[in-house]
Design a protein around this motif. Structure first.
Motif, PDB file in Angstrom:
ATOM      1  N   GLY A  43       0.755  -1.285  -0.148  1.00  0.00           N
ATOM      2  CA  GLY A  43      -0.078  -0.023  -0.064  1.00  0.00           C
ATOM      3  C   GLY A  43       0.937   1.256  -0.037  1.00  0.00           C
ATOM      4  N   ASN A  44       1.877   1.313   0.618  1.00  0.00           N
ATOM      5  CA  ASN A  44       2.831   2.242   0.772  1.00  0.00           C
ATOM      6  C   ASN A  44       3.440   2.597  -0.820  1.00  0.00           C
ATOM      7  OD1 ASN A  44       4.496   4.483   2.120  1.00  0.00           O
ATOM      8  ND2 ASN A  44       6.072   2.811   1.599  1.00  0.00           N
ATOM      9  N   ASP A 109      -4.664  -6.153   1.999  1.00  0.00           N
ATOM     10  CA  ASP A 109      -5.048  -5.669   3.346  1.00  0.00           C
ATOM     11  C   ASP A 109      -5.540  -4.218   3.431  1.00  0.00           C
ATOM     12  OD1 ASP A 109      -3.024  -3.817   2.754  1.00  0.00           O
ATOM     13  OD2 ASP A 109      -1.266  -5.063   3.637  1.00  0.00           O
ATOM     14  N   GLY A 110      -5.672  -3.768   4.869  1.00  0.00           N
ATOM     15  CA  GLY A 110      -6.246  -2.452   4.707  1.00  0.00           C
ATOM     16  C   GLY A 110      -5.725  -1.233   4.079  1.00  0.00           C
ATOM     17  N   PRO A 111      -4.415  -1.052   4.344  1.00  0.00           N
ATOM     18  CA  PRO A 111      -3.390  -0.044   3.584  1.00  0.00           C
ATOM     19  C   PRO A 111      -3.598  -0.097   2.218  1.00  0.00           C
ATOM     20  CG  PRO A 111      -2.325  -0.853   5.584  1.00  0.00           C
ATOM     21  CD  PRO A 111      -3.501  -1.781   5.427  1.00  0.00           C
ATOM     22  N   PHE A 112      -3.335  -1.338   1.708  1.00  0.00           N
ATOM     23  CA  PHE A 112      -3.255  -1.400   0.095  1.00  0.00           C
ATOM     24  C   PHE A 112      -4.594  -1.162  -0.539  1.00  0.00           C
ATOM     25  CE2 PHE A 112      -3.379  -3.750  -4.023  1.00  0.00           C
ATOM     26  CZ  PHE A 112      -2.096  -3.540  -4.500  1.00  0.00           C
ATOM     27  N   PHE A 113      -5.708  -1.662   0.325  1.00  0.00           N
ATOM     28  CA  PHE A 113      -6.954  -1.323  -0.235  1.00  0.00           C
ATOM     29  C   PHE A 113      -7.220   0.101  -0.335  1.00  0.00           C
ATOM     30  CE2 PHE A 113     -11.702  -0.597   0.397  1.00  0.00           C
ATOM     31  CZ  PHE A 113     -11.938  -1.374  -0.956  1.00  0.00           C
ATOM     32  N   LEU A 119      -6.561   5.396  -6.834  1.00  0.00           N
ATOM     33  CA  LEU A 119      -6.438   5.329  -8.129  1.00  0.00           C
ATOM     34  C   LEU A 119      -7.813   5.752  -8.753  1.00  0.00           C
ATOM     35  CD1 LEU A 119      -4.767   1.928  -8.436  1.00  0.00           C
ATOM     36  CD2 LEU A 119      -3.592   4.452  -8.390  1.00  0.00           C
ATOM     37  N   ILE A 120      -8.836   5.737  -8.242  1.00  0.00           N
ATOM     38  CA  ILE A 120     -10.117   6.115  -8.811  1.00  0.00           C
ATOM     39  C   ILE A 120      -9.945   7.544  -9.166  1.00  0.00           C
ATOM     40  CG2 ILE A 120     -12.745   6.520  -8.382  1.00  0.00           C
ATOM     41  CD1 ILE A 120     -12.367   4.200  -6.787  1.00  0.00           C
ATOM     42  N   LEU A 121      -9.157   8.437  -8.639  1.00  0.00           N
ATOM     43  CA  LEU A 121      -8.698   9.712  -9.086  1.00  0.00           C
ATOM     44  C   LEU A 121      -8.315  10.174 -10.503  1.00  0.00           C
ATOM     45  CD1 LEU A 121      -7.028  11.961  -6.157  1.00  0.00           C
ATOM     46  CD2 LEU A 121      -9.309  12.583  -7.435  1.00  0.00           C
ATOM     47  N   PHE A 211      -6.725  -2.826 -11.957  1.00  0.00           N
ATOM     48  CA  PHE A 211      -5.331  -3.042 -11.062  1.00  0.00           C
ATOM     49  C   PHE A 211      -5.873  -4.232 -10.054  1.00  0.00           C
ATOM     50  CE2 PHE A 211      -1.504  -1.582  -9.226  1.00  0.00           C
ATOM     51  CZ  PHE A 211      -1.676  -1.917  -7.640  1.00  0.00           C
ATOM     52  N   ALA A 212      -7.193  -4.188  -9.537  1.00  0.00           N
ATOM     53  CA  ALA A 212      -7.629  -5.227  -8.350  1.00  0.00           C
ATOM     54  C   ALA A 212      -7.482  -6.524  -8.973  1.00  0.00           C
ATOM     55  CB  ALA A 212      -8.976  -4.606  -8.139  1.00  0.00           C
ATOM     56  N   VAL A 213      -7.665  -6.890 -10.220  1.00  0.00           N
ATOM     57  CA  VAL A 213      -8.085  -8.182 -10.763  1.00  0.00           C
ATOM     58  C   VAL A 213      -6.335  -8.427 -10.951  1.00  0.00           C
ATOM     59  CG1 VAL A 213      -8.023  -7.697 -13.338  1.00  0.00           C
ATOM     60  CG2 VAL A 213      -9.233  -9.482 -12.368  1.00  0.00           C
TER      61      VAL A 213
END
Length: 258
Positions: A43-44, A109-113, A119-121, A211-213
């Motif tokens: 996520g970082n 995990d939470g930070p990655f989500f 990214l929706i931006l 990106f998610a898939v």
């Protein structure tokens, strides 16, 4: 109908905004020190390597659009085109849902989500830059056919910078080709709905879904999303002339300050 804007739209202004956007996003991403190929590792990495540049760009674009007074022509067409070519964006939306249904959500995990949501931006920043502000500048001089082609081509070509951030040239060129198809789909969505807002939404969610898939182990239907997207792109190329034909989006402009 005459639009009253703070600054008269010019082709060079639209192009300058486009070049400025690409430079700023690339510079912020390079400053982060995270290569393109390492974005998915944490996520970082994702936030520093991609999310931060989108936040900076979104703020600067909002300020620029306000100073120019271009919000209305950037976000809204005066007339909607024929409706039926919206089939292409609908197919893209279905492909998006397939991607999300095929995502290995357990690998998040939470930070990655949280970072991936930023990214929706990209839907706001890239759409406002190309099919918003650049489009407004081009419409001051060019016919709608050229407006579609130039905005879509430059949208696709902006992805070349990924090769400077660590991605191999082969996948980058493929990304450019797919972006041209996607750009045509999103242009059709603007013309058929009369607003850029839905294109912003679809674009942001599409990038999030792709990106998610690709994170974790995708489900068995994952490949169908790409196939359907390709079909939507081909359909869009075959039908884009119908949303261009007879369009009258050239603005008669009066300015309030200069």
């Amino acid at each position: 109908m005459t639009e009253t804007l703070r600054v008269r739209p010019r082709v060079w202004i639209g192009l300058a905004i486009y070049v400025g956007y690409v430079i700023i996003v690339f510079a912020v991403q390079q400053f982060s020190g995270v290569p393109y190929t390492a974005l998915g590792e944490s996520g970082n990495n994702l936030f520093r390597g991609a999310g931060l540049s989108l936040i900076v760009a979104a703020v600067l674009l909002a300020i620029t659009t306000t100073l120019l007074g271009w919000w209305r022509p950037a976000l809204f067409d005066r007339h909607r085109s024929v409706r039926w070519p919206i089939i292409a964006p609908i197919l893209m939306a279905v492909a998006l849902l397939i991607n999300l249904a095929s995502t290995d959500w357990g690998s998040y995990d939470g930070p990655f989500f949280a970072a991936s949501l930023v990214l929706i931006l990209v839907g706001f920043t890239e759409e406002l830059t190309t099919r918003g502000l650049l489009l407004t500048g081009l419409r001051s001089r060019l016919g709608e056919g050229w407006v579609w082609f130039i905005t879509t081509a430059l949208f696709a070509l902006m992805h070349l910078v990924n090769s400077l951030s660590g991605q191999a040239i082969g996948p980058t060129l493929q990304q450019v080709g797919f972006a041209f198809l996607g750009g045509t789909i999103l242009y059709i969505l603007r013309r058929t709905t009369g607003t850029l807002i839905w294109a912003m939404v679809l674009h942001g969610l599409w990038d999030f879904s792709t990106f998610a898939v690709a994170h974790g182990t995708p489900g068995p239907l994952a490949g169908f999303g790409s196939i359907l997207y390709l079909a939507a792109g081909v359909f869009a190329l075959a039908t884009v002339a119908f949303v261009i034909r007879g369009s009258n989006e050239r603005l008669t402009i009066s300015t309030t300050t200069r």
